[in-house]
Design an enzyme around this catalytic site. Structure first.
Site, short mmCIF file in Angstrom:
data_model
loop_
_atom_site.label_atom_id
_atom_site.label_comp_id
_atom_site.label_asym_id
_atom_site.label_seq_id
_atom_site.Cartn_x
_atom_site.Cartn_y
_atom_site.Cartn_z
N LYS A 52 0.84 -1.20 0.00
CA LYS A 52 0.00 0.00 0.00
C LYS A 52 0.88 1.25 0.00
O LYS A 52 0.63 2.20 -0.74
CB LYS A 52 -0.91 0.02 1.25
CG LYS A 52 -2.07 -0.94 1.17
CD LYS A 52 -2.80 -1.07 2.49
CE LYS A 52 -3.85 -2.18 2.38
NZ LYS A 52 -4.51 -2.49 3.65
N GLN A 96 -5.13 -1.38 9.63
CA GLN A 96 -5.03 -2.69 9.00
C GLN A 96 -5.67 -3.76 9.90
O GLN A 96 -5.39 -3.83 11.10
CB GLN A 96 -3.55 -3.03 8.74
CG GLN A 96 -3.31 -4.34 8.02
CD GLN A 96 -3.82 -4.35 6.58
OE1 GLN A 96 -3.92 -3.31 5.93
NE2 GLN A 96 -4.16 -5.53 6.09
N ASP A 119 -11.53 2.90 3.94
CA ASP A 119 -11.97 1.50 3.83
C ASP A 119 -13.47 1.39 3.57
O ASP A 119 -13.95 0.33 3.16
CB ASP A 119 -11.68 0.76 5.15
CG ASP A 119 -10.37 -0.01 5.11
OD1 ASP A 119 -10.04 -0.55 4.05
OD2 ASP A 119 -9.72 -0.10 6.17
N1 GUN Z 1 -7.09 -6.57 5.97
C1 GUN Z 1 -7.38 -7.31 4.88
N2 GUN Z 1 -8.07 -6.57 3.97
C2 GUN Z 1 -8.24 -5.36 4.53
C3 GUN Z 1 -8.88 -4.17 4.08
O1 GUN Z 1 -9.46 -4.08 3.00
N3 GUN Z 1 -8.82 -3.11 4.94
C4 GUN Z 1 -8.22 -3.18 6.16
N4 GUN Z 1 -8.24 -2.10 6.92
N5 GUN Z 1 -7.63 -4.27 6.60
C5 GUN Z 1 -7.63 -5.35 5.79
#
Ligand code: GUN
Length: 281
Positions: A52, A96, A119
Protein backbone atom coordinates in the site's frame (compact mmCIF):
# COMPACT_ATOMS: atom_id res chain seq x y z
CA UNK A 1 -11.91 -16.98 -22.59
CA UNK A 2 -10.92 -13.58 -21.22
CA UNK A 3 -8.24 -13.71 -18.55
CA UNK A 4 -8.96 -10.58 -16.56
CA UNK A 5 -5.58 -8.99 -15.98
CA UNK A 6 -5.88 -7.26 -12.60
CA UNK A 7 -2.24 -6.23 -12.66
CA UNK A 8 -2.67 -4.39 -15.94
CA UNK A 9 -5.99 -2.79 -14.96
CA UNK A 10 -4.50 -1.69 -11.64
CA UNK A 11 -1.48 -0.17 -13.43
CA UNK A 12 -3.85 1.73 -15.74
CA UNK A 13 -5.87 2.99 -12.79
CA UNK A 14 -2.70 4.05 -10.93
CA UNK A 15 -1.57 5.99 -13.99
CA UNK A 16 -4.94 7.82 -14.09
CA UNK A 17 -4.65 8.54 -10.37
CA UNK A 18 -1.08 9.79 -10.73
CA UNK A 19 -2.29 12.38 -13.25
CA UNK A 20 -5.16 13.36 -11.00
CA UNK A 21 -2.85 13.81 -7.98
CA UNK A 22 -0.63 16.00 -10.11
CA UNK A 23 -3.52 18.28 -11.11
CA UNK A 24 -4.82 18.39 -7.50
CA UNK A 25 -1.36 19.47 -6.42
CA UNK A 26 -1.47 22.35 -8.89
CA UNK A 27 -4.98 23.34 -7.80
CA UNK A 28 -4.62 23.08 -4.01
CA UNK A 29 -0.86 23.26 -3.54
CA UNK A 30 -0.98 20.03 -1.51
CA UNK A 31 -1.44 16.31 -2.16
CA UNK A 32 -3.79 13.74 -0.61
CA UNK A 33 -2.29 11.88 2.34
CA UNK A 34 -2.89 8.29 3.44
CA UNK A 35 -2.03 7.13 6.96
CA UNK A 36 -2.03 3.41 7.72
CA UNK A 37 -1.98 2.09 11.27
CA UNK A 38 -0.40 -1.35 11.57
CA UNK A 39 -0.61 -3.23 14.85
CA UNK A 40 1.47 -6.31 15.57
CA UNK A 41 3.73 -8.35 13.34
CA UNK A 42 1.41 -10.58 11.27
CA UNK A 43 3.32 -11.23 8.06
CA UNK A 44 0.40 -10.93 5.59
CA UNK A 45 -0.59 -7.58 7.11
CA UNK A 46 2.98 -6.34 6.87
CA UNK A 47 3.16 -7.34 3.19
CA UNK A 48 -0.17 -5.64 2.40
CA UNK A 49 0.86 -2.49 4.19
CA UNK A 50 4.24 -2.37 2.46
CA UNK A 51 2.49 -2.70 -0.92
CA UNK A 52 0.00 0.00 0.00
CA UNK A 53 2.79 2.38 0.97
CA UNK A 54 4.78 1.68 -2.20
CA UNK A 55 1.74 2.21 -4.46
CA UNK A 56 0.71 5.37 -2.64
CA UNK A 57 4.14 6.91 -3.18
CA UNK A 58 4.11 5.82 -6.82
CA UNK A 59 1.01 7.89 -7.59
CA UNK A 60 2.37 10.87 -5.63
CA UNK A 61 0.33 10.62 -2.44
CA UNK A 62 1.79 11.49 0.92
CA UNK A 63 1.99 8.16 2.70
CA UNK A 64 2.71 7.30 6.30
CA UNK A 65 2.66 4.02 8.24
CA UNK A 66 2.38 4.11 12.01
CA UNK A 67 3.37 0.84 13.66
CA UNK A 68 2.48 -0.42 17.12
CA UNK A 69 3.38 -3.63 18.93
CA UNK A 70 0.72 -6.31 19.54
CA UNK A 71 0.52 -5.25 23.17
CA UNK A 72 -0.57 -1.66 22.40
CA UNK A 73 -3.56 -0.44 24.41
CA UNK A 74 -6.82 0.35 22.66
CA UNK A 75 -6.84 3.89 24.05
CA UNK A 76 -3.48 4.62 22.38
CA UNK A 77 -4.93 3.68 19.00
CA UNK A 78 -8.11 5.68 19.60
CA UNK A 79 -6.12 8.77 20.64
CA UNK A 80 -3.94 8.49 17.53
CA UNK A 81 -7.07 8.26 15.35
CA UNK A 82 -8.55 11.39 17.01
CA UNK A 83 -5.30 13.19 16.27
CA UNK A 84 -5.29 12.05 12.62
CA UNK A 85 -8.96 13.04 12.26
CA UNK A 86 -7.94 16.64 12.95
CA UNK A 87 -4.73 16.59 10.89
CA UNK A 88 -5.25 18.57 7.65
CA UNK A 89 -2.42 16.73 5.88
CA UNK A 90 -4.22 13.39 6.33
CA UNK A 91 -7.06 12.64 3.88
CA UNK A 92 -7.45 8.93 4.56
CA UNK A 93 -6.96 6.73 7.63
CA UNK A 94 -6.76 2.95 7.44
CA UNK A 95 -6.30 0.60 10.37
CA UNK A 96 -5.03 -2.69 9.00
CA UNK A 97 -7.18 -5.68 10.05
CA UNK A 98 -7.16 -8.13 11.76
CA UNK A 99 -6.60 -6.48 15.14
CA UNK A 100 -5.29 -8.14 18.30
CA UNK A 101 -8.14 -9.64 20.37
CA UNK A 102 -7.99 -7.03 23.15
CA UNK A 103 -8.76 -4.20 20.72
CA UNK A 104 -12.41 -3.61 19.84
CA UNK A 105 -12.68 -3.48 16.05
CA UNK A 106 -16.05 -1.69 16.07
CA UNK A 107 -14.75 1.07 18.37
CA UNK A 108 -11.68 1.57 16.17
CA UNK A 109 -13.66 1.70 12.93
CA UNK A 110 -16.17 4.15 14.40
CA UNK A 111 -13.40 6.41 15.76
CA UNK A 112 -12.31 7.33 12.22
CA UNK A 113 -14.42 10.21 10.90
CA UNK A 114 -16.48 8.96 7.93
CA UNK A 115 -14.86 11.62 5.70
CA UNK A 116 -11.44 9.97 6.16
CA UNK A 117 -12.66 6.36 6.18
CA UNK A 118 -10.86 5.08 3.06
CA UNK A 119 -11.97 1.50 3.83
CA UNK A 120 -15.67 2.39 3.75
CA UNK A 121 -16.18 0.40 6.97
CA UNK A 122 -17.73 3.18 9.10
CA UNK A 123 -21.48 2.59 9.65
CA UNK A 124 -22.17 5.99 8.05
CA UNK A 125 -20.47 4.90 4.83
CA UNK A 126 -22.06 1.44 4.97
CA UNK A 127 -25.46 3.09 5.36
CA UNK A 128 -24.86 5.61 2.59
CA UNK A 129 -23.75 2.85 0.20
CA UNK A 130 -26.83 0.77 0.94
CA UNK A 131 -29.09 3.82 0.50
CA UNK A 132 -27.45 4.61 -2.82
CA UNK A 133 -25.84 7.85 -1.61
CA UNK A 134 -22.25 8.94 -2.10
CA UNK A 135 -19.89 7.05 0.21
CA UNK A 136 -16.50 5.47 0.53
CA UNK A 137 -16.77 1.95 -0.90
CA UNK A 138 -14.65 -0.91 0.51
CA UNK A 139 -11.60 -1.35 -1.73
CA UNK A 140 -11.86 -5.05 -2.61
CA UNK A 141 -15.47 -5.04 -3.83
CA UNK A 142 -14.82 -1.73 -5.60
CA UNK A 143 -11.92 -3.38 -7.42
CA UNK A 144 -14.09 -6.38 -8.34
CA UNK A 145 -16.81 -4.05 -9.59
CA UNK A 146 -14.38 -2.13 -11.84
CA UNK A 147 -13.04 -5.41 -13.29
CA UNK A 148 -16.56 -6.70 -13.99
CA UNK A 149 -17.49 -3.41 -15.70
CA UNK A 150 -14.42 -3.69 -17.95
CA UNK A 151 -15.73 -7.00 -19.30
CA UNK A 152 -19.42 -6.09 -19.30
CA UNK A 153 -20.26 -2.37 -19.13
CA UNK A 154 -24.03 -2.97 -19.01
CA UNK A 155 -24.96 -5.18 -16.06
CA UNK A 156 -28.66 -4.30 -16.01
CA UNK A 157 -30.83 -7.37 -15.46
CA UNK A 158 -27.90 -9.75 -15.09
CA UNK A 159 -28.06 -12.44 -12.44
CA UNK A 160 -25.19 -12.09 -9.98
CA UNK A 161 -24.29 -14.61 -7.33
CA UNK A 162 -22.10 -13.45 -4.46
CA UNK A 163 -20.54 -16.19 -2.34
CA UNK A 164 -19.69 -14.81 1.10
CA UNK A 165 -21.54 -12.31 3.29
CA UNK A 166 -18.71 -10.45 5.00
CA UNK A 167 -18.76 -6.74 5.75
CA UNK A 168 -15.47 -6.44 3.86
CA UNK A 169 -16.57 -8.08 0.63
CA UNK A 170 -19.87 -9.90 0.21
CA UNK A 171 -22.26 -7.26 1.55
CA UNK A 172 -20.74 -4.19 -0.17
CA UNK A 173 -20.29 -6.23 -3.39
CA UNK A 174 -24.01 -6.93 -3.30
CA UNK A 175 -24.79 -3.22 -2.95
CA UNK A 176 -22.61 -2.30 -5.93
CA UNK A 177 -24.22 -4.95 -8.13
CA UNK A 178 -27.72 -3.90 -7.02
CA UNK A 179 -26.91 -0.31 -7.98
CA UNK A 180 -26.14 -1.65 -11.48
CA UNK A 181 -29.60 -3.26 -11.60
CA UNK A 182 -28.34 -6.81 -11.21
CA UNK A 183 -30.55 -9.43 -9.57
CA UNK A 184 -28.29 -10.47 -6.72
CA UNK A 185 -28.28 -13.67 -4.72
CA UNK A 186 -26.12 -13.63 -1.59
CA UNK A 187 -24.89 -17.08 -0.69
CA UNK A 188 -22.46 -18.37 1.93
CA UNK A 189 -20.96 -21.49 3.43
CA UNK A 190 -24.35 -22.59 4.87
CA UNK A 191 -26.32 -22.13 1.64
CA UNK A 192 -28.08 -25.27 0.48
CA UNK A 193 -27.27 -26.27 -3.08
CA UNK A 194 -24.58 -23.65 -3.57
CA UNK A 195 -23.70 -25.29 -6.87
CA UNK A 196 -27.28 -24.86 -8.11
CA UNK A 197 -27.25 -21.18 -7.11
CA UNK A 198 -23.91 -20.55 -8.85
CA UNK A 199 -25.15 -22.19 -12.01
CA UNK A 200 -27.78 -19.41 -12.32
CA UNK A 201 -25.17 -16.63 -12.22
CA UNK A 202 -24.16 -14.53 -15.20
CA UNK A 203 -21.67 -13.11 -12.71
CA UNK A 204 -20.20 -15.09 -9.81
CA UNK A 205 -18.10 -13.37 -7.16
CA UNK A 206 -16.42 -15.82 -4.78
CA UNK A 207 -15.33 -14.27 -1.47
CA UNK A 208 -15.77 -17.05 1.05
CA UNK A 209 -12.23 -18.17 1.89
CA UNK A 210 -12.58 -21.86 0.94
CA UNK A 211 -9.82 -23.07 -1.39
CA UNK A 212 -11.09 -23.96 -4.89
CA UNK A 213 -14.69 -24.30 -3.72
CA UNK A 214 -16.21 -23.26 -7.06
CA UNK A 215 -15.77 -26.08 -9.59
CA UNK A 216 -16.02 -26.22 -13.37
CA UNK A 217 -19.53 -27.74 -13.27
CA UNK A 218 -20.79 -24.94 -10.95
CA UNK A 219 -20.48 -22.29 -13.64
CA UNK A 220 -22.52 -21.72 -16.74
CA UNK A 221 -21.03 -20.84 -20.07
CA UNK A 222 -20.49 -17.12 -20.72
CA UNK A 223 -20.39 -16.20 -17.04
CA UNK A 224 -17.94 -13.75 -15.51
CA UNK A 225 -16.14 -15.23 -12.51
CA UNK A 226 -14.36 -13.03 -9.96
CA UNK A 227 -12.18 -14.75 -7.40
CA UNK A 228 -11.52 -12.79 -4.21
CA UNK A 229 -10.00 -15.74 -2.34
CA UNK A 230 -6.39 -15.85 -1.20
CA UNK A 231 -5.92 -19.25 0.45
CA UNK A 232 -2.64 -20.76 1.54
CA UNK A 233 -2.52 -24.47 0.65
CA UNK A 234 0.10 -27.17 0.21
CA UNK A 235 0.27 -26.33 -3.47
CA UNK A 236 0.71 -22.62 -2.82
CA UNK A 237 -1.73 -19.69 -2.89
CA UNK A 238 -5.06 -20.56 -4.52
CA UNK A 239 -8.36 -18.72 -4.83
CA UNK A 240 -11.92 -19.77 -3.96
CA UNK A 241 -12.33 -20.90 -7.58
CA UNK A 242 -10.79 -24.01 -9.18
CA UNK A 243 -9.12 -21.94 -11.89
CA UNK A 244 -8.08 -24.78 -14.26
CA UNK A 245 -11.64 -26.16 -14.41
CA UNK A 246 -13.59 -22.90 -14.40
CA UNK A 247 -11.40 -21.15 -16.96
CA UNK A 248 -12.46 -23.80 -19.50
CA UNK A 249 -16.13 -22.85 -19.08
CA UNK A 250 -16.40 -19.18 -18.10
CA UNK A 251 -16.37 -16.22 -20.49
CA UNK A 252 -14.02 -14.30 -18.22
CA UNK A 253 -12.15 -15.05 -15.01
CA UNK A 254 -9.69 -13.38 -12.65
CA UNK A 255 -6.54 -15.33 -11.77
CA UNK A 256 -5.12 -15.66 -8.24
CA UNK A 257 -2.71 -14.00 -7.82
CA UNK A 258 -2.84 -11.13 -10.30
CA UNK A 259 -6.60 -10.59 -10.38
CA UNK A 260 -8.48 -8.80 -7.63
CA UNK A 261 -5.46 -8.22 -5.33
CA UNK A 262 -3.71 -5.47 -7.31
CA UNK A 263 -7.04 -3.69 -7.90
CA UNK A 264 -7.76 -3.57 -4.16
CA UNK A 265 -4.66 -1.49 -3.53
CA UNK A 266 -5.29 0.78 -6.53
CA UNK A 267 -8.83 1.36 -5.21
CA UNK A 268 -7.46 2.34 -1.82
CA UNK A 269 -5.49 5.10 -3.55
CA UNK A 270 -8.62 6.07 -5.48
CA UNK A 271 -10.59 6.29 -2.22
CA UNK A 272 -7.88 8.41 -0.62
CA UNK A 273 -8.11 10.88 -3.51
CA UNK A 274 -11.92 10.89 -3.29
CA UNK A 275 -11.70 11.64 0.45
CA UNK A 276 -9.24 14.48 -0.23
CA UNK A 277 -11.58 16.03 -2.81
CA UNK A 278 -14.59 15.77 -0.51
CA UNK A 279 -12.62 17.32 2.35
CA UNK A 280 -11.69 20.29 0.14
CA UNK A 281 -15.27 21.06 -0.82
N1 GUN B 1 -7.09 -6.57 5.97
C1 GUN B 1 -7.38 -7.31 4.88
N2 GUN B 1 -8.07 -6.57 3.97
C2 GUN B 1 -8.24 -5.36 4.53
C3 GUN B 1 -8.88 -4.17 4.08
O1 GUN B 1 -9.46 -4.08 3.00
N3 GUN B 1 -8.82 -3.11 4.94
C4 GUN B 1 -8.22 -3.18 6.16
N4 GUN B 1 -8.24 -2.10 6.92
N5 GUN B 1 -7.63 -4.27 6.60
C5 GUN B 1 -7.63 -5.35 5.79
Amino acid sequence: MILIDGKKEAANLREELRKEVSSLKTKYNKVPGLTVILIGDLTPSQIYVRNKEKSAKEVGLKSEVIKYPDSVEEITILKKIYELNKDDTVSGILVQLPLPKHINKKKVIEAIIPEKDVDGFHPMNVGNLSSGYKSSVPCTPLGCYLLIKKVEPNLSGKKAVVIGRSNLNGKPMTQLLLKENCTVTITHSKTKDLKGECLKGDIVVAAVGIPELVRGDWIKKDSIVIDVGINKTEKGIVGDVAFDEVSKIAKAITPVPGGVGPMTIACLLKNTIECFKRLQS
